[in-house]
Design a protein around this motif. Structure first.
Motif, PDB file in Angstrom:
ATOM      1  N   MET A 243       0.825  -1.209   0.000  1.00 54.14           N
ATOM      2  CA  MET A 243       0.000   0.000   0.000  1.00 54.14           C
ATOM      3  C   MET A 243       0.861   1.261   0.000  1.00 54.14           C
ATOM      4  O   MET A 243       0.544   2.241  -0.694  1.00 54.14           O
TER       5      MET A 243
ATOM      6  N   CYS B 191       1.917   1.988  -3.499  1.00 55.86           N
ATOM      7  CA  CYS B 191       0.808   2.536  -4.285  1.00 55.86           C
ATOM      8  C   CYS B 191       0.672   4.042  -4.039  1.00 55.86           C
ATOM      9  O   CYS B 191       0.540   4.830  -4.989  1.00 55.86           O
TER      10      CYS B 191
ATOM     11  N   PRO C 278      -6.205   4.830  -3.563  1.00 59.25           N
ATOM     12  CA  PRO C 278      -6.563   3.564  -2.900  1.00 59.25           C
ATOM     13  C   PRO C 278      -7.886   2.984  -3.372  1.00 59.25           C
ATOM     14  O   PRO C 278      -8.068   1.756  -3.349  1.00 59.25           O
ATOM     15  N   SER C 279      -8.802   3.829  -3.832  1.00 55.62           N
ATOM     16  CA  SER C 279     -10.103   3.322  -4.298  1.00 55.62           C
ATOM     17  C   SER C 279      -9.976   2.524  -5.592  1.00 55.62           C
ATOM     18  O   SER C 279     -10.927   1.852  -6.003  1.00 55.62           O
TER      19      SER C 279
ATOM     20  N   VAL D  83      -7.512   0.231  -5.918  1.00 56.47           N
ATOM     21  CA  VAL D  83      -6.618  -0.886  -5.579  1.00 56.47           C
ATOM     22  C   VAL D  83      -7.348  -1.937  -4.741  1.00 56.47           C
ATOM     23  O   VAL D  83      -7.894  -1.623  -3.677  1.00 56.47           O
TER      24      VAL D  83
ATOM     25  N   VAL E 213      -5.821  -2.123   5.945  1.00 57.05           N
ATOM     26  CA  VAL E 213      -6.269  -1.971   4.555  1.00 57.05           C
ATOM     27  C   VAL E 213      -7.515  -1.087   4.493  1.00 57.05           C
ATOM     28  O   VAL E 213      -7.597  -0.157   3.684  1.00 57.05           O
TER      29      VAL E 213
ATOM     30  N   PHE F  29      -8.316   1.310   0.999  1.00 56.27           N
ATOM     31  CA  PHE F  29      -8.184   0.315  -0.062  1.00 56.27           C
ATOM     32  C   PHE F  29      -9.347  -0.686   0.021  1.00 56.27           C
ATOM     33  O   PHE F  29     -10.027  -0.785   1.039  1.00 56.27           O
TER      34      PHE F  29
END
Length: 307
Positions: free
Chosen positions: A156, A159, A166-167, A169, A182, A187
């Motif tokens: 994460m 990323c 995150p939306s 992934v 998470v 995420f």
């Protein structure tokens, strides 16, 4: 409410490893759509050409094979973390990925991430994140089996470093140790329901009771090993039996997968909500799913059931 009245998406299943009986069982138990992530074959590939043929099967033959049993097949494409450690192979695969990532039915880059968390895994994970960012595709992350908590956090972190929202992934193979972080970081948290390993459905029930259903989804991750392609409908049935609301069950077995991977623009509910035609007289490159003079199945399936 009976789980048989629901329809499901399995957002992580390796159909290329499964037999036609599994497709028939999936459809009979309400699975209307599947997502097949690119992964390794159980032994190392020796050259990028074999990867090219494999990806071609995911977007071609396997998509057709699923349709012959009334299931919509999508996939994610990527270089898996194990084979990222073969730099010669990895370089060849990275040249191929842009050619496949824009094909019909491809809903993301995946499954990618870390295995042993080596420098080469990190290099190719980052390159694939940049490809996903360039194509505005969701990312499907494979979290490592060893040192999972640290590996999940690192996945994460990278990323975010690369500016990936995150939306977009989906962090897969979560457990009780990783789920809170998470979800707290925005995420999607996916769980693979495996016999004896990864996450059992009894444990999954407790996770949904504790955390709810927002941004949580379940999958079978069924492959060539000991695994259960019906893990999603079976877990849905257990959740209902244990008092989890129908709305939450629909979220974790259908709605959230559609919302996450639907961001690709390649996966739409109308793809399967209209009546599905099965015609096993059809062929793909001259090949049929039929063997031994079996009569072809030709019928229309109704998807007019609770969702």
């Amino acid at each position: 409410m009976d789980a048989q009245n629901l329809i499901f998406i399995d957002p992580h299943i390796h159909c290329i490893s499964r037999i036609t009986d599994d497709y028939e069982a999936l459809r009979a138990n309400g699975v209307v759509a599947v997502i097949e992530p690119a992964f390794w074959l159980g032994q190392p590939r020796t050259e990028a050409g074999s990867y090219k043929d494999y990806l071609s099967m995911l977007v071609g033959w396997e998509r057709f094979r699923a349709s012959q049993f009334g299931i919509k097949h999508y996939c994610t494409v990527g270089l898996n973390s194990k084979e990222a450690n073969n730099e010669y192979l990895a370089e060849g695969v990275m040249e191929l990925l842009p050619l496949f990532a824009t094909k019909e039915g491809v809903v993301g880059i995946g499954e990618i991430g870390y295995d042993d968390q080596t420098p080469l895994e990190d290099k190719y994970y980052r390159l694939q994140l940049e490809l996903a960012k360039e194509l505005d595709l969701p990312v499907q992350i494979h979290t490592p089996h060893r040192d999972k908590k640290a590996g999940t956090g690192r996945s994460m972190d990278v990323c975010i470093e690369h500016g990936i929202d995150p939306s977009k992934v989906i962090v897969d193979h979560n457990n009780e140790e990783t789920v809170k972080e998470v979800l707290d970081r925005g995420f999607w948290a996916a769980f693979s329901i495996y016999p004896s390993t990864k996450m059992g459905n009894e444990r999954m029930v407790e996770i949904v009771k504790k955390y709810g259903s927002e941004r949580i989804m379940i999958n079978s991750a069924a492959d060539w090993g000991i695994s259960d392609p019906l893990a999603v409908p079976k877990t849905a049935a257990l959740m209902l039996e244990r008092g989890i609301s129908i709305e939450q069950v629909k979220d974790v077995t259908y709605n959230n997968a559609l919302a996450a991977f639907g961001q690709s623009g390649q996966m739409k509910e109308e793809d399967w909500l209209q009546d599905t035609n099965i015609d096993q007289r059809e062929r793909f490159n001259g090949n049929s799913v039929l063997r031994g003079g079996r009569d072809p199945r030709v019928e229309k399936l109704s998807n007019n059931i609770i969702r």
